[in-house]
Design a protein around this motif. Structure first.
Motif, PDB file in Angstrom:
ATOM      1  N   ASP A 217       7.111  -6.334   1.500  1.00  0.00           N
ATOM      2  CA  ASP A 217       7.788  -5.309   0.721  1.00  0.00           C
ATOM      3  C   ASP A 217       7.604  -3.965   1.422  1.00  0.00           C
ATOM      4  N   GLU A 218       8.704  -3.314   1.800  1.00  0.00           N
ATOM      5  CA  GLU A 218       8.603  -2.038   2.508  1.00  0.00           C
ATOM      6  C   GLU A 218       7.875  -0.982   1.684  1.00  0.00           C
ATOM      7  N   GLN A 219       7.944  -1.079   0.364  1.00  0.00           N
ATOM      8  CA  GLN A 219       7.305  -0.090  -0.501  1.00  0.00           C
ATOM      9  C   GLN A 219       5.789  -0.286  -0.582  1.00  0.00           C
ATOM     10  N   ASN A 220       5.338  -1.510  -0.371  1.00  0.00           N
ATOM     11  CA  ASN A 220       3.892  -1.783  -0.446  1.00  0.00           C
ATOM     12  C   ASN A 220       3.532  -2.949   0.468  1.00  0.00           C
ATOM     13  N   PRO A 221       3.677  -2.770   1.781  1.00  0.00           N
ATOM     14  CA  PRO A 221       3.430  -3.891   2.708  1.00  0.00           C
ATOM     15  C   PRO A 221       1.975  -4.324   2.765  1.00  0.00           C
ATOM     16  N   ASP A 222       1.060  -3.410   2.458  1.00  0.00           N
ATOM     17  CA  ASP A 222      -0.363  -3.745   2.594  1.00  0.00           C
ATOM     18  C   ASP A 222      -0.875  -4.666   1.484  1.00  0.00           C
ATOM     19  N   HIS A 223      -0.087  -4.826   0.419  1.00  0.00           N
ATOM     20  CA  HIS A 223      -0.526  -5.705  -0.673  1.00  0.00           C
ATOM     21  C   HIS A 223      -0.726  -7.137  -0.172  1.00  0.00           C
ATOM     22  N   ILE A 224       0.275  -7.689   0.508  1.00  0.00           N
ATOM     23  CA  ILE A 224       0.170  -9.049   1.037  1.00  0.00           C
ATOM     24  C   ILE A 224      -0.780  -9.080   2.235  1.00  0.00           C
ATOM     25  N   LEU A 225      -0.733  -8.045   3.057  1.00  0.00           N
ATOM     26  CA  LEU A 225      -1.616  -8.016   4.229  1.00  0.00           C
ATOM     27  C   LEU A 225      -3.077  -8.079   3.830  1.00  0.00           C
ATOM     28  N   ARG A 226      -3.422  -7.441   2.717  1.00  0.00           N
ATOM     29  CA  ARG A 226      -4.825  -7.478   2.275  1.00  0.00           C
ATOM     30  C   ARG A 226      -5.236  -8.891   1.875  1.00  0.00           C
ATOM     31  N   ALA A 227      -4.292  -9.657   1.353  1.00  0.00           N
ATOM     32  CA  ALA A 227      -4.597 -11.056   1.029  1.00  0.00           C
ATOM     33  C   ALA A 227      -4.914 -11.829   2.310  1.00  0.00           C
ATOM     34  N   PHE A 228      -4.140 -11.589   3.379  1.00  0.00           N
ATOM     35  CA  PHE A 228      -4.426 -12.234   4.661  1.00  0.00           C
ATOM     36  C   PHE A 228      -5.761 -11.761   5.227  1.00  0.00           C
ATOM     37  N   ARG A 229      -6.070 -10.488   5.072  1.00  0.00           N
ATOM     38  CA  ARG A 229      -7.355  -9.965   5.550  1.00  0.00           C
ATOM     39  C   ARG A 229      -8.517 -10.681   4.864  1.00  0.00           C
ATOM     40  N   ARG A 230      -8.416 -10.851   3.563  1.00  0.00           N
ATOM     41  CA  ARG A 230      -9.484 -11.533   2.826  1.00  0.00           C
ATOM     42  C   ARG A 230      -9.567 -13.005   3.243  1.00  0.00           C
ATOM     43  N   LEU A 231      -8.394 -13.634   3.401  1.00  0.00           N
ATOM     44  CA  LEU A 231      -8.340 -15.052   3.768  1.00  0.00           C
ATOM     45  C   LEU A 231      -9.003 -15.291   5.115  1.00  0.00           C
ATOM     46  N   TRP A 232      -8.616 -14.522   6.136  1.00  0.00           N
ATOM     47  CA  TRP A 232      -9.157 -14.719   7.477  1.00  0.00           C
ATOM     48  C   TRP A 232     -10.536 -14.086   7.623  1.00  0.00           C
ATOM     49  N   GLY A 233     -10.815 -13.075   6.807  1.00  0.00           N
ATOM     50  CA  GLY A 233     -12.125 -12.442   6.882  1.00  0.00           C
ATOM     51  C   GLY A 233     -13.240 -13.354   6.437  1.00  0.00           C
ATOM     52  N   ARG A 234     -12.944 -14.201   5.436  1.00  0.00           N
ATOM     53  CA  ARG A 234     -13.981 -15.108   4.940  1.00  0.00           C
ATOM     54  C   ARG A 234     -14.399 -16.126   6.001  1.00  0.00           C
ATOM     55  N   GLY A 235     -13.423 -16.620   6.741  1.00  0.00           N
ATOM     56  CA  GLY A 235     -13.742 -17.632   7.747  1.00  0.00           C
ATOM     57  C   GLY A 235     -14.099 -17.029   9.089  1.00  0.00           C
TER      58      GLY A 235
END
Length: 264
Positions: A217-235
Motif C-alpha cells: 500500500d503506497e499510503q502505508n508500505p511499512d505495515h507489511i514490511l514490518r511483518a516480514f522484518r519480524r518473520l525473518w528477524g526471529r529466524g
C-alpha cells in the motif's frame, strides 16, 4: 588421558572472550551526561567495554559524566559516536532493542533471560548489540525496525520506568551470570548471520520492488514490511539467504520492467 579441568578452563576463557569483545551497548540520543557516565561504570562492573553512542547530548563527555564513570572513564573516552542507529549497528549480526511500550508493531517480547539464551544459540564471533532508547521517549518504531528482537524488563506497574543505567545493569548481569554458570555448548557448524547493513539494503530493495508491482500500500508500505522484518528477524538471515532474496527482487524488477514494455 585428556585433562578435563583444562578443557573446562579453555571453555571458560572462550566464553569470556566471546562476550566481552562481541557485545556492544548502544545508547540512542542519551540526554544526560550523568546517565552516560553511570552506564560506563556499570559496564566496567560486569566486564564489558564496547560502548556506542548515537547523537549523544553535547555534554556526554563532560566533567559530570567522567566523575560518575570513575575508573570506567576509559570506556567513555573510547565510546564510538554515530549520527544514526542504522550506522551504529551496521556491522552487527544480532540486535536487541529494549522497550517497555507495547502495542502495534511491538510484539513477541523477550525477557532478559530469553535474550541471553538467544545469544547462547549463536555461533562464536557474532557482533551483538543491545540498544537502549532515550530516557523520556525510548526507541522510535523506525529504530525498532532495525532490531531482530525486543527485550522488556518486568517491573511493577505502579512505576514501570527504569533508569537507563539500571536497565543496562540488569541486561549485563544476566549475561555475566550465564557466562559464570554454564560452559559454552560444543561448537556446531552454524552459518554466520548477515550483518545489519546488508539486511537493511535488502529490505530497501524489497520495499522498492514490492511498491513497483503494487503489492504494498503506497499510503502505508511499512505495515507489511514490518511483518516480514519480524518473520525473518526471529529466524535470522545468513549472508547467503540475503543474497538469494536480493536475486529474487532483481528478477521481479526485470520481469516488471518487461511487462511495462509490453514484452510477452
Amino acid at each position: 588421558m585428556i585433562d578435563i579441568t583444562f578443557i573446562f578452563k579453555e571453555k571458560e576463557f572462550f566464553i569470556q572472550v566471546f562476550y566481552m569483545s562481541d557485545i556492544h551497548i548502544v545508547l540512542v540520543e542519551p540526554q544526560g551526561p550523568i546517565n552516560v557516565g553511570s552506564v560506563c561504570r556499570v559496564m566496567m562492573n560486569f566486564g564489558f567495554k564496547a560502548l556506542r553512542l548515537v547523537n549523544p547530548c553535547p555534554a556526554y563527555h563532560s566533567l559530570e559524566a567522567r566523575r560518575m564513570a570513575l575508573k570506567a572513564e576509559s570506556i567513555l573516552s573510547d565510546a564510538a559516536i554515530f549520527p544514526t542507529l542504522a550506522d551504529a549497528v551496521a556491522d552487527c549480526h544480532l540486535i536487541f532493542g529494549t522497550t517497555r511500550r507495547f502495542g502495534k508493531y511491538r510484539e513477541d517480547f523477550l525477557s532478559p533471560e530469553s535474550a541471553v539464551r538467544q545469544i547462547w544459540s549463536q555461533p562464536p564471533g557474532i557482533r551483538t548489540a543491545f540498544v537502549f532508547g532515550r530516557e523520556d521517549r525510548g526507541l522510535h518504531t523506525a529504530e525498532l525496525d532495525l532490531c531482530h528482537f525486543f527485550v522488556t524488563i518486568g517491573t511493577d506497574p505502579a512505576y514501570p520506568s527504569l533508569n537507563l543505567s539500571h536497565a543496562v545493569a540488569l541486561i549485563l548481569y544476566g549475561l555475566k551470570t550465564v557466562e559464570n554458570t554454564y560452559p559454552h555448548p560444543e561448537t556446531q557448524p552454524i552459518a554466520m548471520p548477515a550483518e545489519s547493513r546488508d539486511i537493511e539494503l535488502m529490505f530497501q530493495h524489497m520495499r522498492r520492488t514490492l511498491l513497483d508491482i503494487d503489492y504494498l500500500d503506497e499510503q502505508n508500505p511499512d505495515h507489511i514490511l514490518r511483518a516480514f522484518r519480524r518473520l525473518w528477524g526471529r529466524g535470522g538471515l545468513t549472508g547467503r539467504e540475503v543474497r538469494i532474496l536480493q536475486g529474487l527482487w532483481n528478477r521481479i524488477d526485470w520481469m516488471a520492467g518487461q511487462l511495462k514494455k509490453g514484452s510477452p
